[in-house]
Design an enzyme around this catalytic site. Structure first.
Site, PDB file in Angstrom:
ATOM      1  N   TYR A  52      45.476  13.356 -38.862  1.00 50.67           N
ATOM      2  CA  TYR A  52      46.215  12.932 -37.675  1.00 50.67           C
ATOM      3  C   TYR A  52      45.868  11.497 -37.296  1.00 50.67           C
ATOM      4  O   TYR A  52      44.701  11.106 -37.229  1.00 50.67           O
ATOM      5  CB  TYR A  52      45.897  13.847 -36.483  1.00 50.67           C
ATOM      6  CG  TYR A  52      46.512  13.357 -35.183  1.00 50.67           C
ATOM      7  CD1 TYR A  52      47.861  13.547 -34.919  1.00 50.67           C
ATOM      8  CD2 TYR A  52      45.744  12.667 -34.245  1.00 50.67           C
ATOM      9  CE1 TYR A  52      48.432  13.077 -33.747  1.00 50.67           C
ATOM     10  CE2 TYR A  52      46.305  12.194 -33.064  1.00 50.67           C
ATOM     11  CZ  TYR A  52      47.651  12.392 -32.819  1.00 50.67           C
ATOM     12  OH  TYR A  52      48.223  11.925 -31.671  1.00 50.67           O
ATOM     13  N   GLY A  59      51.067  11.599 -31.334  1.00 49.34           N
ATOM     14  CA  GLY A  59      51.865  12.233 -30.289  1.00 49.34           C
ATOM     15  C   GLY A  59      52.889  13.174 -30.895  1.00 49.34           C
ATOM     16  O   GLY A  59      52.577  13.986 -31.781  1.00 49.34           O
ATOM     17  N   HIS A  82      51.361   0.507 -27.660  1.00 50.14           N
ATOM     18  CA  HIS A  82      50.782   1.171 -26.500  1.00 50.14           C
ATOM     19  C   HIS A  82      50.403   0.199 -25.384  1.00 50.14           C
ATOM     20  O   HIS A  82      50.100   0.629 -24.263  1.00 50.14           O
ATOM     21  CB  HIS A  82      49.538   1.964 -26.913  1.00 50.14           C
ATOM     22  CG  HIS A  82      49.854   3.258 -27.597  1.00 50.14           C
ATOM     23  ND1 HIS A  82      50.524   3.317 -28.795  1.00 50.14           N
ATOM     24  CD2 HIS A  82      49.604   4.544 -27.240  1.00 50.14           C
ATOM     25  CE1 HIS A  82      50.659   4.581 -29.163  1.00 50.14           C
ATOM     26  NE2 HIS A  82      50.121   5.352 -28.227  1.00 50.14           N
ATOM     27  N   ARG A 280      24.404  13.286  16.038  1.00 52.65           N
ATOM     28  CA  ARG A 280      23.548  14.460  15.859  1.00 52.65           C
ATOM     29  C   ARG A 280      23.676  15.065  14.458  1.00 52.65           C
ATOM     30  O   ARG A 280      22.700  15.583  13.907  1.00 52.65           O
ATOM     31  CB  ARG A 280      23.911  15.504  16.920  1.00 52.65           C
ATOM     32  CG  ARG A 280      23.078  16.758  16.865  1.00 52.65           C
ATOM     33  CD  ARG A 280      23.190  17.644  18.090  1.00 52.65           C
ATOM     34  NE  ARG A 280      24.417  17.548  18.843  1.00 52.65           N
ATOM     35  CZ  ARG A 280      25.255  18.579  19.057  1.00 52.65           C
ATOM     36  NH1 ARG A 280      24.983  19.775  18.549  1.00 52.65           N
ATOM     37  NH2 ARG A 280      26.327  18.429  19.796  1.00 52.65           N
TER      38      ARG A 280
END
Length: 497
Positions: A52, A59, A82, A280
């Protein structure tokens, strides 16, 4: 010198390299692991099984085989295609952080890239070459793809960089530095962009700034308590030992230390038996902030020392496995958590400012001016920071719950962590300004009490602030002073008080 090995990088190291510009080098052990991983990848490429992102598309194109003779060219095209982030340039510090984190992840030795690729990233860092990367366009799964691609363009001689204070074409700077553009080899384009190093880099830098902010906030809050004549009883360690959250115990102890020597506390100026919650319950609220910050820091530390590429190569087994370590959910959720903390801190600080300015609550002159009516004092300071607190509330809506599927539904769940990171930076900056405003107000409150009755810590903080902001004896323009105090707070100048 920071040495990266893919295993031991800390948030403090990221700050040292990204912000303080510490030099960085690759550890020998990491170099050996990378070489072994590369050997396995090259063997797999020569085989018939598809790999891959190496001999297939990526994709939705994962099922498309790519001829081996185009496999290296495809890596260059991955980076180019990209690189479509948008918006405004990220700060150089964030980009430097992302470069360091990307290099450290590749140095783990599970990505199959050449040692030269990591060394070039480190060379950029050491030479002060910072790629121009925009702040929008990441959806936080498969990584900060568009931003990391834009970060990677200068490695191949494309895109733009900041160098010596100028924004220039990358190829021009490479030639000036006598550096040859890299030609990416098998898997290297994919390995450069798979991961969430931009949002994680933002997380690392914000964690460091938030540590500084919280530390300073405790000092400023202690001074506020003194000016208001608040009680010490809520900080008694016996109260906190029976609800022993680490942050709560720490804050109570720290406030007690800061108030030591004060003659202003327990003066019951407002006649009430108990202080308001913002005084407090300070250990219970701000203690929770410290604990969340500690948790987020741990998440970021795990991520920056993780292999987040896909696929991953396991040299000992000579295996390559596909998975989803690039998904940014862990980091996105952590960033949203930290956003909530900082937004709530701004709300808390605003309540302190309100108590200082409101005469019904403080027993001091309205808006801390001696001649109210003719003077407005700090009235509008609260208006200004109220806008920031309101914006923080809007930005606290989590982006992570709104996933938008992409790549023909192959990538059907996103962390949206890029948006989470961008919101976080804005909330941090807003909150730094709010806390700076609280310091200005607390110091102005000192003008209406006996300064020599302050604690030593209170006197020291007051004196440090007065080096920058003079007492407000009559109305004057304050915006520049607010900017200066915010910058000093951000730079940690009040931590050493």
């Amino acid at each position: 010198m920071v040495k990266i090995d893919g295993e031991n990088l800390s948030v403090d190291d990221v700050w040292a390299v990204a912000v303080e510009k510490e030099k960085v080098e690759l550890a020998d052990a990491a170099r050996k692991r990378m070489q072994e991983s590369r050997r396995v990848l090259l063997r797999l490429v020569e085989g018939d099984e598809p790999v891959y992102g190496v001999t297939t598309g990526i994709g939705e194109f994962a099922g498309v085989r790519v001829d081996k003779k185009f496999a290296e060219e495809m890596q260059m095209r991955i980076v180019r295609s990209h690189a479509v982030s948008n918006g405004e340039p990220l700060s150089p510090e964030i980009v430097r952080a992302a470069m360091l984190l990307r290099a450290n992840s590749l140095a783990k030795g599970f990505s199959g890239v050449r040692v030269e690729l990591v060394e070039r990233l480190l060379e950029f860092l050491n030479e002060g070459i910072v790629p121009v990367v925009y702040n929008k366009g990441s959806i936080g799964a498969s990584g900060d793809l568009t931003q990391l691609a834009q970060m990677s363009l200068p490695l191949i001689g494309e895109g733009e960089v900041f160098s010596s204070g100028e924004r220039l074409p990358a190829i021009f700077v490479l030639r000036r530095k006598r550096m040859e553009p890299l030609s990416l080899s098998y898997k290297e384009g994919l390995a450069l962009i798979n991961g969430c190093q931009v949002m994680t880099g933002i997380g690392a830098v914000v964690v460091m700034r938030a540590r500084n902010l919280l530390d300073s906030f405790l000092r400023i809050s202690a001074l506020t308590i003194e000016v208001l004549g608040g009680k010490r009883e809520p900080f008694d360690d016996r109260i906190h030992k029976v609800r022993p959250f680490q942050g709560q115990l720490f804050v109570a102890k720290r406030i007690t230390e800061l108030l030591s020597g004060s003659s202003l506390t327990d003066t019951k100026r407002n006649g009430k038996v108990q202080d308001a919650y913002s005084i407090r319950c300070l250990p219970q609220v701000v203690g929770a902030f410290f604990d969340v910050l500690e948790y987020v820091g741990k998440i970021i530390t795990v991520e920056i020392n993780s292999a987040v590429d896909n696929p991953l190569i396991f040299p000992e087994e000579e295996k390559i496995l596909s998975g989803g370590n690039f998904h940014g959910e862990y980091v996105a959720l952590a960033l949203e958590y930290l956003t909530l903390v900082l937004a709530d801190l701004s709300t808390f600080a605003e309540r302190h400012i309100n108590r200082l300015l409101n005469p019904a609550l403080s027993g001091l002159p309205a808006f801390l001016t001696a001649d109210g009516g003719l003077n407005s004092g700090l009235m509008l300071l609260q208006y200004s920071i109220a806008d920031l607190v309101a914006e923080n509330k809007l930005l606290s809506h989590p982006a992570v719950v709104d996933s938008i599927p992409v790549s023909a539904d192959q990538e059907d769940h996103m962390s949206m962590g890029g948006t989470s990171a961008r919101k976080l930076v804005q909330v941090l900056e807003n909150t730094e300004t709010v806390v700076a405003a609280q310091l200005i107000a607390a110091a102005q409150g000192v003008e209406f009490v006996e300064k020599n009755t302050l604690s030593p810590a209170g006197i020291s903080l007051y004196d440090k602030l007065r080096e920058m902001v003079k007492p407000l004896d009559k109305d004057r323009v304050l915006y520049r002073e607010l900017e200066n105090v915010t910058e000093a707070l951000r730079d940690g100048r009040f931590r050493s008080v």
